[in-house]
Design an enzyme around this catalytic site. Structure first.
Site, PDB file in Angstrom:
ATOM      1  N   ASP A   9       0.858  -1.200   0.000  1.00 25.09           N
ATOM      2  CA  ASP A   9       0.000   0.000   0.000  1.00 25.09           C
ATOM      3  C   ASP A   9       0.892   1.248   0.000  1.00 25.09           C
ATOM      4  O   ASP A   9       2.102   1.151   0.232  1.00 25.09           O
ATOM      5  CB  ASP A   9      -0.931   0.046   1.223  1.00 25.09           C
ATOM      6  N   SER A  10       0.276   2.396  -0.240  1.00 27.18           N
ATOM      7  CA  SER A  10       1.045   3.644  -0.201  1.00 27.18           C
ATOM      8  C   SER A  10       1.443   3.998   1.231  1.00 27.18           C
ATOM      9  O   SER A  10       2.389   4.757   1.433  1.00 27.18           O
ATOM     10  CB  SER A  10       0.211   4.784  -0.787  1.00 27.18           C
ATOM     11  N   TYR A  41      -1.162   8.348  -3.046  1.00 26.01           N
ATOM     12  CA  TYR A  41      -1.227   7.956  -4.456  1.00 26.01           C
ATOM     13  C   TYR A  41      -2.447   8.552  -5.166  1.00 26.01           C
ATOM     14  O   TYR A  41      -2.467   8.682  -6.382  1.00 26.01           O
ATOM     15  CB  TYR A  41      -1.337   6.423  -4.556  1.00 26.01           C
ATOM     16  N   GLY A  42      -3.471   8.834  -4.380  1.00 24.68           N
ATOM     17  CA  GLY A  42      -4.778   9.185  -4.942  1.00 24.68           C
ATOM     18  C   GLY A  42      -4.795  10.380  -5.872  1.00 24.68           C
ATOM     19  O   GLY A  42      -5.694  10.521  -6.694  1.00 24.68           O
ATOM     20  N   CYS A  72      -4.491  -1.719  -1.855  1.00 25.87           N
ATOM     21  CA  CYS A  72      -4.658  -0.310  -2.199  1.00 25.87           C
ATOM     22  C   CYS A  72      -5.611  -0.243  -3.391  1.00 25.87           C
ATOM     23  O   CYS A  72      -5.331  -0.816  -4.449  1.00 25.87           O
ATOM     24  CB  CYS A  72      -3.289   0.264  -2.568  1.00 25.87           C
ATOM     25  N   ASN A  73      -6.747   0.411  -3.188  1.00 22.51           N
ATOM     26  CA  ASN A  73      -7.727   0.525  -4.264  1.00 22.51           C
ATOM     27  C   ASN A  73      -7.175   1.315  -5.438  1.00 22.51           C
ATOM     28  O   ASN A  73      -7.415   0.992  -6.598  1.00 22.51           O
ATOM     29  CB  ASN A  73      -8.991   1.218  -3.746  1.00 22.51           C
ATOM     30  N   THR A  74      -6.414   2.374  -5.109  1.00 14.60           N
ATOM     31  CA  THR A  74      -5.872   3.240  -6.157  1.00 14.60           C
ATOM     32  C   THR A  74      -4.896   2.462  -7.035  1.00 14.60           C
ATOM     33  O   THR A  74      -4.962   2.530  -8.276  1.00 14.60           O
ATOM     34  CB  THR A  74      -5.152   4.444  -5.496  1.00 14.60           C
ATOM     35  N   GLU A 151      -2.487   9.616   7.717  1.00 16.75           N
ATOM     36  CA  GLU A 151      -1.032   9.421   7.718  1.00 16.75           C
ATOM     37  C   GLU A 151      -0.359  10.291   8.792  1.00 16.75           C
ATOM     38  O   GLU A 151       0.661   9.916   9.341  1.00 16.75           O
ATOM     39  CB  GLU A 151      -0.437   9.741   6.337  1.00 16.75           C
ATOM     40  N   CYS A 184     -11.134   2.784  -0.123  1.00 20.30           N
ATOM     41  CA  CYS A 184      -9.723   3.137   0.093  1.00 20.30           C
ATOM     42  C   CYS A 184      -9.357   2.446   1.398  1.00 20.30           C
ATOM     43  O   CYS A 184     -10.101   2.552   2.389  1.00 20.30           O
ATOM     44  CB  CYS A 184      -9.568   4.653   0.224  1.00 20.30           C
ATOM     45  N   THR A 185      -8.241   1.730   1.394  1.00 17.49           N
ATOM     46  CA  THR A 185      -7.925   0.910   2.575  1.00 17.49           C
ATOM     47  C   THR A 185      -7.550   1.749   3.800  1.00 17.49           C
ATOM     48  O   THR A 185      -7.481   1.232   4.904  1.00 17.49           O
ATOM     49  CB  THR A 185      -6.792  -0.085   2.250  1.00 17.49           C
ATOM     50  N   HIS A 186      -7.332   3.051   3.601  1.00 24.39           N
ATOM     51  CA  HIS A 186      -7.113   3.922   4.763  1.00 24.39           C
ATOM     52  C   HIS A 186      -8.429   4.183   5.519  1.00 24.39           C
ATOM     53  O   HIS A 186      -8.416   4.421   6.714  1.00 24.39           O
ATOM     54  CB  HIS A 186      -6.559   5.283   4.329  1.00 24.39           C
TER      55      HIS A 186
END
Ligand code: DGL
Length: 266
Positions: A9-10, A41-42, A72-74, A151, A184-186
């Site tokens: 993931d980012s 990344y988005g 990561c969906n993006t 983040e 979004c995994t966040h």
């Protein structure tokens, strides 16, 4: 083959997926790569996302990986197909799992997808959901403020989190949807605030659980389930970040090895 499971993931979002994998598959070893140097990344272009994810995947493949999860969906939206055709290692994305969860959840066939700008603009969720059921209406909303907030570790303040969620979503009309996909995994890190904002009548789903089910199916298919761990789980990050360390501890409830890489060596 007795390799580790590579998870990408980012940043800290992928740890919501790592958590599910650790719970479901305690005998597996996980090498996670968080591209903290390039997060978020988005807001990047398709080309930039592919370039960054590709470097991370090469790094993981060099570490004796038997399968990779793009948590990561993006990255899934931008790079999954390209990476699958480039590498022999099986690679799983998260969007298929998100789509399955949405289909299971919706009764009135109206679904909201919250995601990054890239994911929402790519239309991957509406396209994939409509392949499953053409009658489904999908309302996408990008929430670009969420990832930097998470983040930076600000999610630990629940009042601040609720304020952010309210600001981002107050003018967005969900048109009677009964299901919200955290695309979004966040975003599961803000789930309590999102739930509080929408109330209990709306079902909030995310791909992480279903991803771990898909992972078990893949490992079984290739007959590569591990009977015991081959190493400690390790989280590699491309830029050192104290918030990452803290969030990893908060989410995974344990001390875990974190290795900081100044940059991915070519
Ligand atoms: N966690 C990611 C996703 O699922 C990426 C967030 C970002 O870096 O913008 O989309």
């Amino acid at each position: 083959m007795n390799g580790a499971i590579g998870v990408f993931d980012s940043g800290v979002g992928g740890l919501t997926v790592v958590k599910e994998i650790i719970e479901k598959l305690p005998n597996e070893t996980i090498y996670f790569f968080g591209d903290t140097a390039n997060c978020p990344y988005g807001d990047k272009t398709k080309e930039q996302i592919i370039e960054n994810v590709d470097k991370a995947i090469k790094f993981l493949i060099d570490k004796n990986i038997k399968i990779i999860i793009l948590a990561c969906n993006t990255a899934t939206a931008a790079a999954l197909d390209i990476l699958k055709s480039k590498y022999n290692v099986p690679i799983l994305g998260v969007i298929n799992a998100g789509v399955k969860e949405a289909i299971k959840s919706t009764k009135n066939k109206k679904v909201v997808v919250l995601g990054t700008r890239y994911t929402i603009n790519s239309n991957i969720y509406p396209n994939e959901l409509k392949k499953e059921n053409n009658e489904i209406e999908v309302f996408g909303k990008s929430c670009p403020s969420f990832v930097p907030f998470i983040e930076e570790g600000k999610y630990k303040d629940s009042n601040l989190s609720f304020e952010l969620v309210r600001e981002e979503l107050k003018n967005f009309d969900i048109k009677g949807s009964d299901t919200i996909v955290l695309g979004c995994t966040h975003y599961p890190i803000l789930k309590d605030s999102i739930e509080k904002f929408y109330g209990s009548d709306i079902n909030i789903v995310s791909p992480s659980k279903e991803v771990s089910v898909e992972l078990v199916n893949e490992l079984t298919k290739y007959d590569i389930l591990s009977k015991e761990k081959i190493d400690d789980d390790i989280l590699f990050i491309s830029k050192n970040d104290k918030n990452f360390h803290e969030t990893a501890k908060n989410l995974l409830y344990k001390n875990i090895f974190i290795k900081n890489l100044d940059e991915i060596k070519e």
